[in-house]
Scaffold this motif. Structure first.
Motif, short mmCIF file in Angstrom:
data_model
loop_
_atom_site.label_atom_id
_atom_site.label_comp_id
_atom_site.label_asym_id
_atom_site.label_seq_id
_atom_site.Cartn_x
_atom_site.Cartn_y
_atom_site.Cartn_z
N ALA A 58 -4.28 4.50 -3.21
CA ALA A 58 -4.09 4.22 -1.78
C ALA A 58 -5.40 4.03 -1.03
O ALA A 58 -5.43 3.39 0.02
CB ALA A 58 -3.31 5.36 -1.14
N THR A 109 1.09 16.54 -0.15
CA THR A 109 1.43 15.13 0.07
C THR A 109 1.22 14.77 1.54
O THR A 109 1.78 15.43 2.42
CB THR A 109 2.89 14.86 -0.33
N VAL A 110 0.40 13.77 1.79
CA VAL A 110 0.10 13.36 3.17
C VAL A 110 0.12 11.84 3.25
O VAL A 110 0.11 11.13 2.23
CB VAL A 110 -1.29 13.86 3.63
N ASN A 111 0.14 11.33 4.46
CA ASN A 111 0.01 9.89 4.69
C ASN A 111 -1.45 9.50 4.43
O ASN A 111 -2.36 10.18 4.90
CB ASN A 111 0.40 9.54 6.13
N PRO A 112 -1.70 8.41 3.69
CA PRO A 112 -3.10 8.04 3.39
C PRO A 112 -3.94 7.79 4.63
O PRO A 112 -5.16 7.89 4.58
CB PRO A 112 -2.96 6.77 2.54
N ARG A 113 -3.30 7.50 5.77
CA ARG A 113 -4.04 7.28 7.02
C ARG A 113 -4.68 8.58 7.53
O ARG A 113 -5.59 8.53 8.36
CB ARG A 113 -3.12 6.70 8.09
N ASP A 114 -4.17 9.71 7.03
CA ASP A 114 -4.68 11.00 7.50
C ASP A 114 -5.80 11.55 6.62
O ASP A 114 -6.34 12.62 6.89
CB ASP A 114 -3.53 12.02 7.53
N PHE A 138 -8.35 4.56 5.28
CA PHE A 138 -7.24 3.70 4.86
C PHE A 138 -7.37 2.30 5.44
O PHE A 138 -7.24 1.30 4.73
CB PHE A 138 -5.92 4.34 5.31
N GLU A 184 2.68 4.71 0.71
CA GLU A 184 3.01 5.39 1.96
C GLU A 184 2.55 6.84 1.96
O GLU A 184 2.51 7.49 3.00
CB GLU A 184 4.52 5.33 2.21
N GLU A 185 2.26 7.38 0.78
CA GLU A 185 1.82 8.78 0.70
C GLU A 185 0.82 8.94 -0.44
O GLU A 185 0.72 8.10 -1.34
CB GLU A 185 3.01 9.71 0.50
N ARG A 219 0.83 -1.19 0.00
CA ARG A 219 0.00 0.00 0.00
C ARG A 219 0.87 1.25 0.00
O ARG A 219 1.90 1.30 0.68
CB ARG A 219 -0.92 -0.01 1.23
#
Length: 674
Positions: free
Chosen positions: A209, A188-193, A260, A176-177, A174
């Protein structure tokens, strides 16, 4: 056409969100590795370590193993040359150092196991066997037993790690960004955010993602990570795009529909991880067997050492002790308790590469024994995408018939309803629709512009005692009958397309030894029989309500058959739960079906049912090959050892050599094509 109201969850085939595969709490990485059940072959899990530290520890272990091997070979050469100074304490020191380099961890784990109450572990067997060899002065053999045991452990760890990596590389890649669009700017961010409803941008060549709906006019995606098929999938605006797909041609924008951790790809990963911990019956039996087998072997070794004193003339303690040590080394159940879980783990990995998710090793075993396959029709054997073929009014105009039908159907999410609405366009705009009621397995009832309207199958009109042209009952086409104020007003014919590989799937099932194929459907019986004849299905039953499907299925079970049921709708969930193996179509299928199923086919291809059976059969074959190999060689060398014919060198082959052969055989399934 499936019974119009039998399954209102299949709207997913048109435009609603794809199902998220819901599974339990993610296992730890230690649990993700095949669990042998007895703890005798894999050292207790070390404390958490960072990646660099773990790699260094593994490298140091390999270095010590190589040094031990060099010392052993040097000692054997000096013994063979009969060097005068290589004797006494010097000889003991050389072989002793070679032993300690590889044996100290095993001795430590043996002590730890005994402290936990697990006396009869493999560490204990190796320790007493090698100590006994040193006691007898057989230093080289004692070192060889421990050294090759540790080398075998290295191979086992490498094989398990390779299996784990092969699965994770397929589905746990998966991103990472992700590029998030906020206030017209891409950041650009982390997909979890990223939150549900936000917009992300996917550049050409990038992996998606998060699950979302396409905002761009069109885009092409590679879906291999989810379906096992690399054929480009063209998406248009408003269609669902899933995490794990790869954007092939141009920049695309998506509106995120799930977090995510709730994405389809995350669900697949969790599902495969959980599957590794669910044991097959063979695996459970071997784990239990090892717990009983090992202490019995220890007591037999003690008996072999001391009992001959009472029955043999010229009894020599050291001679019988040596035989007992050979017996102990050979007896280690490592080949069984490591290679068997690894075989099932390899089967799960091979299945995931083919777009099939097994929720446990036990279902691989179950699939191998299936003799009857029962299938739903719409969404399983047919595309589940309907189109209006004909509008035939009665006493009203075609436009009026289509208008009232579309107005009422606009309040349903069923694929048939969506087909009617799509065909009608905006013809019903402004019409007043009230009191809409869905009658399960029949259709819809409601008021359109003050008039009572019924739209559904023949059973709906029969339920309200409305007469219609009885010749319609013999038509093979799927019909949607309409009544206005209790008067029959006409019908719409609806067509569904049989999937391309459906006929090949049925043929493959028969070739694999499936004795009976059955289709259970809520659709009109004439349509069901037509599809059954086209696909050469043995038995077919149409016009079934959800409870009727259960009744027919239970009747099949009473014949003692080993049955797999394949379905995709919420109405299929009860039958999926009843089956020996429940199989859900994961692309078009409802959450309820996927939750209940034991096996999920991500590609929605009926041919994958046969692939799943082949995987089950091959995995079971490899597992039993390993069992036969391990028991056959061990029984032979145990017998030779008891009579003093086999030495510790043969014992090393019978233990470590057979374990390595079994492991290599187990991982072979990952390279096979199905």
């Amino acid at each position: 056409m499936e019974n119009h109201r039998e399954n209102n969850s299949r709207d997913i085939a048109v435009e609603t969100p794809e199902p998220t595969i819901k599974v339990g709490k993610r296992q730890t990485e230690q649990e993700f590795v095949a669990d042998d059940g007895c703890g005798c072959c894999t050292p207790p899990p070390p404390k958490k370590n960072n990646s660099a530290g773990a790699k260094k520890e593994k490298k140091d272990s390999y270095v010590l193993t190589v040094l031990s091997l060099l010392l052993l070979l040097g000692g054997i050469v000096l013994d063979w040359q009969d060097v005068s100074w290589f004797e006494g304490y010097i000889r003991l020191a050389v072989f002793g150092l070679a032993y300690v380099l590889v044996g100290w961890k095993v001795i430590w784990y043996a002590g730890r196991s005994i402290a936990r109450g697990d006396v009869f572990s493999e560490f204990f067997l190796m320790t007493i066997a090698t100590f006994g060899a040193f006691y007898l002065g057989e230093f080289a053999e004692g070192v060889a037993v421990m050294l090759f045991y540790v080398i075998g452990e290295h191979f086992q760890e490498s094989a398990v790690a390779r299996s784990r990596r092969s699965i994770k590389e397929l589905i746990d890649n998966r991103p990472e960004e992700v590029q998030l669009i906020r206030n017209g700017q891409a950041i650009t961010v982390n997909p979890r955010d990223v939150k549900v409803g936000e917009v992300i941008r996917i550049r050409a060549g990038e992996k998606v993602a998060l699950d979302g709906t396409l905002l761009s006019e069109e885009a092409s995606f590679n879906t291999a990570a989810l379906t096992g098929e690399s054929r480009p999938d063209r998406k248009t605006k408003g269609e669902k795009v899933l995490a794990g797909m790869i954007n092939l041609d141009k920049v695309a924008e998506l509106r995120v529909t799930s977090l995510f951790e709730d994405s389809t790809l995350s669900g697949i990963l969790k599902l495969v991880e959980q599957a590794a911990g669910r044991k097959a019956k063979t695996q459970q039996f071997i784990s239990k067997f090892a717990k009983v087998y090992t202490p019995i072997i220890v007591f037999l070794a003690l008996s072999l050492t001391f009992l001959p004193y009472f029955f043999v003339e010229n009894y020599v303690f050291n001679e019988w002790l040596y035989r007992a040590l050979v017996f102990l080394v050979i007896s280690c159940p490592c080949a069984l308790v490591v290679s068997i879980p690894l075989g099932y783990f390899g089967g799960i990995g091979a299945a995931s590469r083919n777009g099939i998710l097994f929720k446990g090793a036990s279902f691989l075993d179950s699939m191998a024994g299936i003799d009857t396959v029962v299938m739903d029709k719409t969404g399983t054997l047919t595309e589940g995408v309907f189109q209006v073929q004909e509008v035939q009014p009665n006493r009203i105009s075609e436009a009026q018939l289509l208008r009232v039908a579309a107005a009422l159907e606009s309040h349903s999410s069923h694929p048939v309803a969506k087909a009617v609405v799509a065909y009608a366009g905006n013809i019903y705009a402004g019409d007043e629709v009230k009191e809409v009621e869905e009658i399960a397995g029949h259709g819809l009832k409601g008021k359109v512009n003050g008039k009572e309207v019924l739209v559904g199958n023949a059973k709906l009109l029969q339920k309200f005692n409305i007469s219609y042209d009885s010749s319609l009952d013999s038509k093979e086409e799927g019909l949607l009958l309409v009544a206005i104020d209790k008067v029959y007003a006409g019908y719409l014919s609806i067509a569904d397309k049989v999937k391309e590989d459906a006929a090949a799937a049925i043929e493959q099932l028969h070739q694999l030894g499936v004795k009976t194929t059955v289709m259970l459907s809520g659709d009109k019986d004439s349509i069901v029989q037509k599809v059954a004849r086209e696909l050469k299905i043995d038995k077919a039953y149409g016009g079934l309500l959800p409870q009727d499907k259960v009744s027919h299925f239970e009747a099949l079970q009473q014949d003692g058959k080993k049955i797999a049921f394949v379905g995709d709708g919420i109405n299929d969930a009860p039958v999926i739960a009843l089956a020996d193996v429940g199989i859900a179509m994961g692309g078009l299928g409802s959450d309820a079906a996927i939750e209940t199923a034991d096996v999920v086919i991500q590609t929605d291809q009926p041919a994958k049912i046969a692939t799943a059976i082949r995987l089950g059969k091959k995995t079971k074959q490899i597992v039993w090959q390993n069992i036969a190999l391990a028991f056959g060689v061990k029984i032979l060398v145990l017998s030779l050892g008891a009579f003093g014919i086999a030495s510790l060198w043969e014992a090393v082959f019978a233990d470590v050599g057979v374990a390595l052969l079994a492991i290599l055989n187990a991982i072979r399934i990952q390279r096979m094509k199905f």
